[in-house]
Design a protein around this motif. Structure first.
Motif, PDB file in Angstrom:
ATOM      1  N   GLN A 226       0.836  -1.203   0.000  1.00  0.00           N
ATOM      2  CA  GLN A 226       0.000   0.000   0.000  1.00  0.00           C
ATOM      3  C   GLN A 226       0.870   1.252   0.000  1.00  0.00           C
ATOM      4  O   GLN A 226       0.575   2.223  -0.713  1.00  0.00           O
TER       5      GLN A 226
ATOM      6  N   SER B 250       2.332   1.842  -3.540  1.00  0.00           N
ATOM      7  CA  SER B 250       1.302   2.299  -4.479  1.00  0.00           C
ATOM      8  C   SER B 250       0.983   3.773  -4.270  1.00  0.00           C
ATOM      9  O   SER B 250       0.906   4.559  -5.224  1.00  0.00           O
ATOM     10  N   GLU B 251       0.810   4.158  -3.003  1.00  0.00           N
ATOM     11  CA  GLU B 251       0.490   5.557  -2.710  1.00  0.00           C
ATOM     12  C   GLU B 251       1.656   6.474  -3.074  1.00  0.00           C
ATOM     13  O   GLU B 251       1.448   7.564  -3.612  1.00  0.00           O
TER      14      GLU B 251
ATOM     15  N   ASN C 145       1.832   6.912  -6.917  1.00  0.00           N
ATOM     16  CA  ASN C 145       0.802   7.843  -7.401  1.00  0.00           C
ATOM     17  C   ASN C 145       1.177   9.280  -7.097  1.00  0.00           C
ATOM     18  O   ASN C 145       0.955  10.192  -7.912  1.00  0.00           O
ATOM     19  N   ASP C 146       1.752   9.494  -5.923  1.00  0.00           N
ATOM     20  CA  ASP C 146       2.165  10.848  -5.546  1.00  0.00           C
ATOM     21  C   ASP C 146       3.289  11.342  -6.447  1.00  0.00           C
ATOM     22  O   ASP C 146       3.280  12.477  -6.934  1.00  0.00           O
TER      23      ASP C 146
END
Length: 702
Positions: free
Chosen positions: A294, A297-298, A301-302
């Motif tokens: 997680q 992934s975050e 994206n950032d």
């Protein structure tokens, strides 16, 4: 225009730009070559001092490939994390394949340099650094490349499952060594020209440049790849740790975006580190790394939704500014372009403005690069300066050159041998080819910087005069905001104030008149002195004529001056005593009457003792004969000395009496004890001889 040129004769070249390469932007990554930045090559023609702008476009392509290298701390405290990482291969690939079909993952690990004080160099500890001897750990190492980037999740899990925990001594780890090798060893790691992510996991801080000296390692990191055939950093104990700046530069140059996945105890440290490394992000890792998927992934994206445009290798004298046009507004005039929350296939634009200083004129073509951090695409910008005009043929003996004394070309006169000056307006004789030499004083500025030189003579600006314009009639001091206090007080001449008759001082701000200081013939009420027609009051006094003094307004002080001048003919009021003290009646007395309150004031070298009785406007004062201060002071000093001597004698006598009494008591106690003795003085029962006699019973006297 001042020289007589018409508008059609004036050449005014402007800056321009030409796009040399502009491949269309891609919508997705299906083509072999994906283009997200356009244009790719521009040529700028810059006129010095003039700003020129051009537009750069960027669009995130859908499904852009990703390379992710997992760099893990294998010190003993990460034991439980390793068990989680051994099983995350399929989950990690699955999470990234939600973004793109082309994903590769790799793995590397690190501990620290294998010298004291970083790891124990005891032979047994080098073989097994685990704190428990019954547990088996792998030998310590600096950095080990385990798995080249691959899209095979099973291979990832197999390779990682073969890893074992290790250990070291101190808290900081050798993470910077590992980051450096993972970034520069492109072939061994298998980096492609795609989005490059480096996931760095640890539960402690990091060693950096200078720490290597603790282990006797002084040579700075060379920023090169030093992996042996087994993927181990073989020069670890030869080169020092890299610095933060070195790591940041290598990551940026290699287009690698680091994701620092660290535990909460060191989160703030890595957040500060992230501020120094462009295009990096920090996430909090759970103690057992269970949230790493997680977090990655975050973080991706950032990173991928933030577009940062920067320039590289630009000439230092050229200024480059960015105006960012994003979906949430525009940002004007920054040294880098930036848009956040950019979605896939969303187009953002940046206006890039370039300006060279007016004094810069270089014939050589210069260049710099513009890139988006984290991407391998670049825009190449060539810069060519416009330094000359495309002039027409020369006009010989032109009337524009002082009536034919020179040839005119491109707005400039080329003078004959006997003429000098911009328009050939000066005769050469007497100037030795240098018209400006006569306009300089001892090598100073031309006409002192306050005029212009025409044919060897200075033509000065307004209010400036002198052979070399050295005298400035506006550079004098000011008083009350006016030059030399204004024309009524003085005038400025060559930097100095010339004061009128009634004023003095460097700025003519001091009046010689004293009318504002006097009242009834007394200067500043006797409590100050006059300076520049203003009273400078004694300490404690204030107001225009020093008439007020909080705590000083007792009757004794008010009438002291009158008593001094009426009785003794001294003091500040002696010349105006009759006028100022007209309502004061003084009577000399021999003794103090207890019915009155008596004052004692100092008057010069004397003390005056007097009493005051006010009846309406009249004042009645009884005065005792005065006593010299010196005599009274002498008596006081003598009295103090005698008092001190007397007190000292009394203290000595008291001490001696106390000692005598104590001694007598002790002696009496001694005599009493001696009379109580029960034995003779010659036979002390407590006495023991120092000699011991031993008799041998078997000794035969024969």
């Amino acid at each position: 225009m001042k020289r007589g040129c018409n508008e059609d004769q004036i050449m005014d070249p402007h800056s321009s730009h030409e796009i040399l390469e502009d491949t269309p932007l891609s919508d997705n990554s299906e083509r072999k070559t994906v283009t997200q930045l356009a244009p790719q090559k521009i040529q700028l023609t810059l006129r010095p001092g003039e700003r020129k702008s051009f537009t750069v476009r960027f669009k995130r392509a859908e499904g852009y490939p990703i390379d992710l290298y997992y760099l893990m701390d294998l010190s003993y405290s990460m034991k439980d994390d390793l068990e989680k990482v051994k099983k995350l291969g399929n989950d990690l690939l699955a999470a990234l394949k939600n973004v793109t079909d082309s994903v590769k993952i790799g793995f590397g690990s690190f501990v620290d340099k294998t010298v004291l004080p970083f790891v124990s160099t005891k032979k047994s500890k080098l073989l097994n650094p685990c704190p428990d001897r019954m547990e088996q750990c792998q030998p310590p190492f600096s950095f080990k490349h385990v798995l080249t980037l691959t899209d095979n999740a099973t291979e990832f899990e197999i390779k990682v499952s073969e890893q074992n925990i290790s250990g070291n001594l101190d808290s900081p780890e050798g993470g910077f060594d590992a980051i450096m090798q993972a970034a520069v060893c492109t072939d061994q790691i298998g980096w492609r020209n795609v989005t490059r992510l480096l996931v760095f996991t640890s539960d402690d801080t990091f060693h950096m440049a200078g720490d290597g000296r603790l282990g006797g390692i002084y040579l700075p990191s060379d920023g090169r790849c030093h992996l042996d055939k087994n993927g181990v950093y073989e020069k670890s104990n030869f080169f020092d740790y890299p610095s933060v700046g070195h790591v940041a530069n290598i990551l940026s140059t290699s287009n690698i975006q680091p994701i620092f996945a660290v535990t909460g105890s060191i989160l703030s440290t890595y957040q500060e580190l992230s501020q120094m490394i462009p295009k990096s992000v920090v996430g909090e890792l759970k103690e057992d790394s269970s949230n790493v998927i997680q977090l990655i992934s975050e973080a991706y994206n950032d990173l991928s939704s933030t577009i940062t445009l920067v320039h590289l290798q630009a000439p230092p004298e050229i200024q480059i500014l960015y105006n960012s046009h994003c979906n949430n507004g525009s940002v004007i005039g920054h040294t880098q372009g930036e848009c956040s929350n950019v979605k896939i296939n969303e187009l953002v634009k940046f206006d890039v403005s370039v300006q060279a200083p007016a004094s810069l004129c270089q014939q050589d073509v210069q260049s710099f690069r513009i890139k988006v951090l984290g991407f391998n695409e670049e825009l190449s910008v060539e810069v060519k300066m416009v330094c000359d005009c495309d002039c027409e043929d020369e006009e010989p003996f032109s009337r524009k050159c002082s009536g034919g004394h020179g040839n005119f070309s491109c707005g400039v006169c080329s003078c004959g041998k006997t003429r000098l000056g911009k328009l050939c307006e000066c005769e050469q004789a007497g100037y030795q080819n240098d018209l400006d030499a006569a306009c300089r004083a001892n090598g100073s500025q031309l006409c002192s910087g306050k005029g212009r030189c025409e044919c060897g003579k200075c033509v000065c600006n307004t209010n400036v005069h002198g052979e070399h314009c050295e005298c400035d009639d506006t550079s004098c001091e000011r008083h009350d905001g006016l030059l030399c206090g204004g024309k009524s007080q003085g005038t400025c001449s060559c930097g100095n104030c010339i004061c009128t008759a009634n004023y003095t001082g460097s700025a003519c701000g001091c009046s010689t008149d004293m009318s504002e200081c006097n009242k009834d013939g007394v200067e500043c009420s006797g409590h100050g002195y006059c300076e520049c027609n203003r009273c400078i009051c004694d300490p404690g006094y204030f107001e225009k004529l020093c008439t007020k003094c909080p705590g000083c307004e007792s009757g004794c002080q008010r009438y002291r001056s009158c008593v001094e001048c009426l009785v003794f003919g001294t003091g500040l009021l002696r010349e105006n005593c009759t006028l100022v003290c007209s309502k004061v009646n003084v009577t000399m007395v021999q003794l103090q009457d207890e019915a009155f309150t008596w004052c004692t004031e100092k008057a010069g070298d004397s003390l005056i003792t007097f009493s005051i009785e006010e009846e309406g406007e009249n004042v009645f004062i009884n005065v005792l004969a005065k006593q010299d201060v010196a005599d009274q002071t002498q008596n006081i000093v003598l009295g103090l000395v005698l008092g001190i001597v007397l007190i000292g004698l009394l203290l000595i006598i008291a001490y001696r009496i106390t000692v005598e009494i104590y001694d007598r008591k002790e002696y009496a106690h001694f005599e009493k004890e001696r009379t109580n003795v029960q034995w003779k003085e010659l036979n002390n029962p407590l006495y023991k001889s120092a000699t011991t006699t031993v008799v041998n019973p078997k000794f035969n006297m024969d």
